[in-house]
Design a protein around this motif. Structure first.
Motif, PDB file in Angstrom:
ATOM      1  N   LEU A 128      40.842 -24.220 -71.704  1.00 17.06           N
ATOM      2  CA  LEU A 128      40.375 -25.385 -72.455  1.00 17.06           C
ATOM      3  C   LEU A 128      39.503 -24.831 -73.563  1.00 17.06           C
ATOM      4  O   LEU A 128      38.511 -24.151 -73.288  1.00 17.06           O
ATOM      5  N   MET A 129      39.882 -25.109 -74.794  1.00 18.90           N
ATOM      6  CA  MET A 129      39.061 -24.613 -75.908  1.00 18.90           C
ATOM      7  C   MET A 129      38.222 -25.748 -76.449  1.00 18.90           C
ATOM      8  O   MET A 129      38.729 -26.853 -76.688  1.00 18.90           O
ATOM      9  N   MET A 130      36.940 -25.471 -76.628  1.00 17.35           N
ATOM     10  CA  MET A 130      36.041 -26.514 -77.125  1.00 17.35           C
ATOM     11  C   MET A 130      35.373 -26.060 -78.416  1.00 17.35           C
ATOM     12  O   MET A 130      35.066 -24.889 -78.583  1.00 17.35           O
ATOM     13  N   ASP A 131      35.181 -27.012 -79.282  1.00 22.49           N
ATOM     14  CA  ASP A 131      34.416 -26.739 -80.492  1.00 22.49           C
ATOM     15  C   ASP A 131      33.657 -28.004 -80.859  1.00 22.49           C
ATOM     16  O   ASP A 131      34.243 -29.089 -80.933  1.00 22.49           O
ATOM     17  N   GLN A 132      32.377 -27.871 -81.031  1.00 22.10           N
ATOM     18  CA  GLN A 132      31.503 -29.000 -81.372  1.00 22.10           C
ATOM     19  C   GLN A 132      31.718 -30.192 -80.444  1.00 22.10           C
ATOM     20  O   GLN A 132      31.826 -31.333 -80.877  1.00 22.10           O
ATOM     21  N   GLY A 133      31.825 -29.897 -79.169  1.00 24.10           N
ATOM     22  CA  GLY A 133      31.927 -30.946 -78.157  1.00 24.10           C
ATOM     23  C   GLY A 133      33.316 -31.512 -77.952  1.00 24.10           C
ATOM     24  O   GLY A 133      33.529 -32.363 -77.099  1.00 24.10           O
ATOM     25  N   ARG A 134      34.262 -31.077 -78.747  1.00 25.80           N
ATOM     26  CA  ARG A 134      35.630 -31.613 -78.641  1.00 25.80           C
ATOM     27  C   ARG A 134      36.592 -30.574 -78.071  1.00 25.80           C
ATOM     28  O   ARG A 134      36.391 -29.377 -78.254  1.00 25.80           O
ATOM     29  N   VAL A 135      37.670 -31.097 -77.486  1.00 27.16           N
ATOM     30  CA  VAL A 135      38.725 -30.200 -76.994  1.00 27.16           C
ATOM     31  C   VAL A 135      39.653 -29.902 -78.154  1.00 27.16           C
ATOM     32  O   VAL A 135      40.148 -30.813 -78.809  1.00 27.16           O
TER      33      VAL A 135
END
Lengths: 256, 309
Positions: free
Chosen positions: B203-210
């Motif tokens: 699961l990749m997350m960036d700035q709270g999003r998937v």
């Protein structure tokens, strides 16, 4: 979840961290120094007056055994309670900051159990310290003065214990609210200061926890118990319970 | 496929700041699931919500089909190890294990043998030091051992190697690898190499999003780089090959990698290039010592995804 296991751990931690030893040591020291200072303070005063030169007279009444209790209680009510605040106000904040609270609470332990174990362990070591101080103070007073009995003496010790438990509950509340040890320490003293200050408010002071200290002094002066002395006692117990419930409520909502 | 952990539109806000934004995830049972993201991506907040230590602003969490409520942890089903595990410094590892076992109502010979087994597994069987004097790597391994006492179905590890030296990191990675197949492992990391090494789903997350949620294989195949690597016997032949390929209409870019003495070739069609490039080299009399498709790394994929946003 096994609260007994946590309670045993908390007690062991109090022993390992030497907090129990410090509290016992301080209380026993006050229990020994009270009778000693009551006995020898007049002689010290006389010795001091002789150094002031001719014409200087200090009249010091002869010491009596009740002075031993008064001196002990004065120390316990002030310095003793400050030591209790110092030892208790970091209880929860330390666990939160160290991450050990999160460690325990991910083991399925309820937050109420966590809090109650902390309070119970602190109350137990305070009770041991009070018990040791009472025993040592009575014994040493008897050894020095040859007398020890005062009507309602047990009540004076009981009232002190209840006042101390109240201070523990307030310190725990402060520890739950604080984010750092400094905050907890500072807020603990502010709370103690407010409690002491409220005791100076006329009329209201008859019903507040600080009144227990006045009742203790009356007992030690062999005065009769004031009317309605149970009211501040009941209010102190009620405030202690409210502090615990409030701590529980706040801690349940806190994120770790 | 059965899912051991599911989140639905999970959201966490701190005032105006959204740390975790509508995350819907399904973690398959017995998988090694990696949550990947830069610092501040929302990984730790997500894990804390899963462990009941942080209250979600909205959304739901289900563990083994049962809704998780804030403040209530799934006692024995979830084992949690924070990024820098902190235990009681005055305890010894065995004492801590015994304490945790007792908290889970375990005692007697079965607990003792479980402790022996786990301490052996994490390489701390003979350790008689106090926890306060253990190295970070040892604490991390002890953290994993204590989390396994209750025989959980999910082991949650928050950045398990972030504070470790290479030896400690290697030991912890080996330990996690050894747990694969025994239980579901959910780990967060900002170290792409770690995740790539042991996770089978990411699961990749960036700035709270998937930004991605798939198997490692699928992510890599979705992100075909269309790049090939070619090596010849010497630099002269390599330069000849480079000038030859630069003129081909289907070759997008040719780069000489001097450190590797090879060519990196970006092409329009990977399959076609695998046929025409060897043929061109053969016609030009350039012998190939290596010719392979360059496998995209997770790092390249992650950077592409983040840059695209």
């Amino acid at each position: 979840m096994n609260v007994k296991v946590l309670f045993r751990k908390d007690l062991k931690e109090l022993i390992v961290s030497k907090k129990m030893l410090i509290l016992l040591g301080v209380f026993v020291f006050f229990a020994l120094s009270g009778p000693l200072s009551a006995k020898f303070e007049p002689e010290l005063m006389k010795a001091y007056s002789s150094k002031l030169g001719p014409g200087s007279i200090i009249n010091v009444p002869a010491p009596v055994y009740t002075d031993a209790y008064k001196d002990t209680f004065n120390n316990l009510k002030q310095a003793g309670i400050i030591v209790v605040i110092l030892l208790v106000c970091s209880t929860i904040v330390d666990e939160k900051r160290n991450g050990t609270a999160a460690f325990l609470l991910t083991k399925g332990l309820s937050r109420s159990s966590f809090l109650l174990s902390k309070i119970a362990s602190r109350v137990l070591i305070f009770t041991l310290a009070c018990g040791a101080a009472s025993f040592v103070c009575i014994l040493y007073t008897f050894i020095i003065f040859g007398e020890f009995s005062i009507p309602n003496l047990y009540l004076a010790f009981l009232l002190y214990w209840i006042y101390g438990v109240f201070i523990i509950c307030v310190s725990i509340l402060v520890s739950v609210l604080a984010r750092t040890f400094t905050q907890a320490f500072f807020a603990g003293f502010v709370a103690y200061f407010v409690i002491s200050l409220l005791n100076m408010v006329p009329y209201l002071n008859r019903y507040l926890p600080g009144r227990l200290n006045t009742i203790m002094s009356d007992i030690l002066s062999e005065k009769t118990l004031p009317d309605h002395w149970t009211i501040p006692l009941g209010i102190t117990l009620l405030l202690s319970i409210l502090s615990v419930l409030l701590s529980q409520r706040i801690f349940k909502e806190q994120e770790l | 496929m059965s899912y051991i952990l599911e989140t639905g539109q999970l959201c966490k806000k701190f005032g105006a700041f959204t740390a975790v934004n509508n995350i819907t995830v399904k973690v398959p049972a017995l998988s090694v699931y990696g949550i990947l993201g830069a610092n501040g991506a929302g990984k730790t907040t997500t894990l804390k919500m899963l462990c009941g230590l942080s209250r979600p602003t909205s959304g739901s969490i289900r563990i083994d089909g049962e809704e998780l409520q804030f403040g209530k942890t799934h006692d024995s089903r979830l084992g949690f190890v924070p990024d820098v595990p902190q235990y009681y410094k005055w305890m010894k590892p065995r004492e801590l294990m015994l304490f945790v076992g007792n908290l889970h109502h375990k005692q007697g010979p079965s607990l003792t043998s479980r402790i022996d087994e786990l301490l052996h597994k994490v390489g701390l069987e003979g350790c008689n030091q106090k926890i306060g004097s253990l190295s970070r790597g040892m604490k991390q391994r002890l953290g994993i051992a204590q989390a396994l006492i209750s025989e959980p179905t999910i082991l949650v590890l928050d950045e398990p190697t972030s504070a470790l030296d290479p030896i400690g990191r290697s030991e912890v990675m080996d330990l996690i690898r050894s747990l694969a197949g025994e239980l579901t492992v959910l780990l967060s990391s900002h170290n792409l190499h770690d995740v790539e090494e042991i996770c089978d789903r990411i699961l990749m997350m960036d700035q709270g999003r998937v930004i991605a949620d798939d198997s490692l294989l699928s992510i890599k195949s979705q992100f075909a780089l269309n790049t090939l690597e070619l090596q010849t016997e010497d630099m002269y032949l390599l330069q000849s090959a480079a000038s030859l390929l630069s003129g081909h209409s289907e070759v997008l870019e040719v780069e000489i990698l001097e450190d590797k003495q090879s060519l990196s070739i970006s092409v329009v069609n990977l399959r076609a290039a695998q046929i025409y490039i060897p043929s061109m080299m053969s016609s030009a009399g350039i012998p190939l010592s290596l010719f392979k498709v360059t496998e995209p790394t997770l790092e390249q994929f992650f950077l592409k995804m983040v840059t695209a946003r």
